[in-house]
Design a protein around this motif. Structure first.
Motif, mmCIF file in Angstrom:
data_model
loop_
_atom_site.group_PDB
_atom_site.id
_atom_site.type_symbol
_atom_site.label_atom_id
_atom_site.label_comp_id
_atom_site.label_asym_id
_atom_site.label_seq_id
_atom_site.Cartn_x
_atom_site.Cartn_y
_atom_site.Cartn_z
ATOM 1 N N UNK A 162 0.869 -1.183 0.000
ATOM 2 C CA UNK A 162 0.000 0.000 0.000
ATOM 3 C C UNK A 162 0.899 1.224 0.000
ATOM 4 N N UNK A 163 0.860 2.012 -1.067
ATOM 5 C CA UNK A 163 1.763 3.148 -1.145
ATOM 6 C C UNK A 163 1.225 4.317 -0.339
ATOM 7 N N UNK A 164 2.134 5.191 0.050
ATOM 8 C CA UNK A 164 1.765 6.354 0.838
ATOM 9 C C UNK A 164 0.988 7.345 -0.009
ATOM 10 N N UNK A 181 6.720 2.910 -14.235
ATOM 11 C CA UNK A 181 7.882 2.649 -13.373
ATOM 12 C C UNK A 181 7.688 3.217 -11.974
ATOM 13 N N UNK A 182 7.132 4.425 -11.870
ATOM 14 C CA UNK A 182 7.019 5.062 -10.553
ATOM 15 C C UNK A 182 5.697 4.767 -9.854
ATOM 16 N N UNK A 183 4.709 4.300 -10.603
ATOM 17 C CA UNK A 183 3.361 4.142 -10.048
ATOM 18 C C UNK A 183 3.282 3.247 -8.812
ATOM 19 N N UNK A 184 4.080 2.173 -8.693
ATOM 20 C CA UNK A 184 3.923 1.327 -7.507
ATOM 21 C C UNK A 184 4.174 2.023 -6.175
ATOM 22 N N UNK A 185 4.902 3.145 -6.171
ATOM 23 C CA UNK A 185 5.186 3.802 -4.902
ATOM 24 C C UNK A 185 4.936 5.289 -4.875
ATOM 25 N N UNK A 205 -5.274 8.071 -14.068
ATOM 26 C CA UNK A 205 -5.756 7.872 -12.698
ATOM 27 C C UNK A 205 -6.077 6.406 -12.435
ATOM 28 N N UNK A 206 -6.825 5.781 -13.355
ATOM 29 C CA UNK A 206 -7.205 4.388 -13.154
ATOM 30 C C UNK A 206 -6.076 3.433 -13.536
ATOM 31 N N UNK A 207 -5.285 3.784 -14.539
ATOM 32 C CA UNK A 207 -4.236 2.880 -14.989
ATOM 33 C C UNK A 207 -3.075 2.816 -14.005
ATOM 34 N N UNK A 208 -2.711 3.964 -13.424
ATOM 35 C CA UNK A 208 -1.526 4.016 -12.570
ATOM 36 C C UNK A 208 -1.835 4.337 -11.105
ATOM 37 N N UNK A 414 10.580 4.286 -3.776
ATOM 38 C CA UNK A 414 9.341 3.529 -3.826
ATOM 39 C C UNK A 414 9.228 2.537 -2.669
ATOM 40 N N UNK A 415 10.363 2.076 -2.168
ATOM 41 C CA UNK A 415 10.343 1.039 -1.132
ATOM 42 C C UNK A 415 10.169 1.590 0.272
ATOM 43 N N UNK A 416 10.397 2.879 0.472
ATOM 44 C CA UNK A 416 10.368 3.420 1.828
ATOM 45 C C UNK A 416 8.972 3.297 2.423
ATOM 46 N N UNK A 417 8.887 2.957 3.696
ATOM 47 C CA UNK A 417 7.573 2.712 4.299
ATOM 48 C C UNK A 417 6.769 3.983 4.480
ATOM 49 N N UNK A 418 5.461 3.829 4.390
ATOM 50 C CA UNK A 418 4.556 4.926 4.735
ATOM 51 C C UNK A 418 4.544 5.080 6.247
ATOM 52 N N UNK A 419 4.029 6.223 6.700
ATOM 53 C CA UNK A 419 3.970 6.462 8.134
ATOM 54 C C UNK A 419 2.750 5.806 8.734
#
Length: 427
Positions: A162-164, A181-185, A205-208, A414-419
């Protein structure tokens, strides 16, 4: 029937829920068929509880050389095992030599009774052992050898599931490959203009799963066109304003000129319902107004003087920072009582004082620290790393390399955790 019950036990064991109730139910059903007794169940459960407790105390006082502390799941599995053993192994009173239960295992000549019973006990015990072993978590816990020095290296946490909602990118994304490339995070981006690059797919919006946030960089805008864009895109709820007005090579606008401009922004907000984010302040090059606090104080004073002592309509303050001390400078701006969008940040400290950022590894450490500040602070609503792809990249800050390819730093961002789970919720 027994195999069905054991199958249900297996599911309950792996799930680890409702430990007490399920284990009691197991033994109750076993007792109904003449196996075991409450005394035996409580005795086994008590022994298991004592053993887990002793193990926990040994871990607490034994030092790092002892095994890891027992977990709740360990206890759950042990209690379930106690229920299975107490219900199936015919302990104590269950060892009868006559009666309907024994008859199930004994042939007409009585020759198969003992061996049949033993085989079933062994099967039950073996199945129990398999359950306890198969549902256990054998992954090693963190030990001293996995603890990295936070000042020299930072291990990736893996791309989050779940991205921030806070996390964004200050860059003119222009291709589906870079978007993917950037959408996952990354949850949002902007490009210092009112509309995305023409190369961005219209269904971004819906694709990424990303939002585009428009910006009015200075006072050179057509209000009717901007309002038309906002009405055609009702998902847009925020409007970025006035990029670095105290830098002479950016918006380059005095506090007095900005106070005269601001009612035009306010009119757009009244007509469309968007929230106003700005001005986007930095330490600047304008004579007398390099300090963002000095510029903002003069801006507020000029606006109040021209508008019956009313404060300007500002929903969020913008801030940019390219050095150490992000948290300190955000703290200085809390006097205005507004939450923040940190719409540009990286560490570009270049003075040859030993703290200069002259490698990706150093920038990675700074990124980790700065993102942690933004995620932790409740008054930071959104933040955006600068940048995606930077020619010659003096700060080692690019997230993208070749088309559609993340750099090492991009993968780390992208890998850094959300708060907190509520990160990004409206303050």
């Amino acid at each position: 029937m027994g195999m069905i019950i054991l199958g249900a036990f297996a599911l309950a064991l792996c799930g680890g829920g409702f430990v007490g109730a399920v284990s009691l139910l197991i033994h109750f059903l076993a007792m109904r068929k003449g196996h075991g007794s409450w005394k035996h169940y409580l005795l086994i459960s008590g022994v298991v509880t004592v053993a887990v407790g002793v193990s926990a105390l040994a871990w607490m006082f034994g030092g790092p050389e002892t095994a890891g502390a027992p977990t709740g799941d360990d206890y759950n599995r042990a209690i379930f095992g106690a229920a299975l053993l107490g219900g199936r192994a015919r302990i104590g009173a269950a060892r009868r030599t006559a009666g309907p239960v024994q008859a199930q295992y004994t042939g007409a000549d009585g020759s198969r009774g003992r061996s049949g019973l033993m085989r079933r006990q062994l099967v039950s015990l073996g199945f129990t052992a398999l359950l306890l072993a198969g549902c256990s978590d054998d992954s090693p816990g963190p030990g001293p050898e996995l603890q990295a020095d936070a000042g020299t290296s930072v291990p990736d946490a893996g791309v989050p599931t779940t991205k921030s909602a806070k996390r964004g990118l200050a860059f003119d994304l222009a291709t589906p490959e870079d978007m993917a490339a950037v959408a996952p995070g990354v949850s949002w981006w902007y490009n210092w203009s009112p509309t995305p690059h023409p190369g961005v797919p219209s269904d971004y919006e819906t694709r990424y799963g990303m939002d585009f946030i428009p910006m009015l960089w200075n006072g050179n805008f057509d209000a009717a066109r901007i309002e038309s864009i906002l009405r055609a895109n009702p998902r847009i709820q925020y409007l970025l304003l006035l990029n670095e007005p105290n830098l002479t090579d950016q918006a380059n606008m005095s506090p007095q000129a900005a106070a005269e401009l601001w009612p035009r922004y306010e009119q757009v907000a009244r007509n469309t319902g968007v929230k106003l984010v700005g001005p986007a302040m930095n330490w600047g090059t304008m004579a007398g107004y390099g300090d963002p606090v000095v510029w903002l104080d003069a801006f507020y004073a000029a606006y109040r003087a021209a508008n019956d002592n009313r404060d300007p309509h500002i929903d969020y303050l913008g801030f940019h920072w390219y050095d150490y001390g992000l948290e300190y400078h955000l703290d200085r701006l809390t006097k205005y009582g507004k939450p923040f969008w940190v719409t540009e940040f990286a560490n570009c400290h270049s003075q040859p004082d030993g703290a200069q950022i002259d490698s990706v590894a150093k920038q990675r450490v700074q990124m980790t620290e700065m993102v942690a500040v933004c995620e932790r602070r409740q008054d930071v609503f959104r933040y955006a790393w600068f940048t995606g792809r930077w020619t010659n990249d003096p700060c080692f800050a690019s997230l993208l390399g070749a088309a559609g390819t993340l750099t090492e730093l991009g993968e780390h961002y992208l890998s850094l955790p959300a708060g907190a789970p509520e990160a990004g919720s409206a303050p």
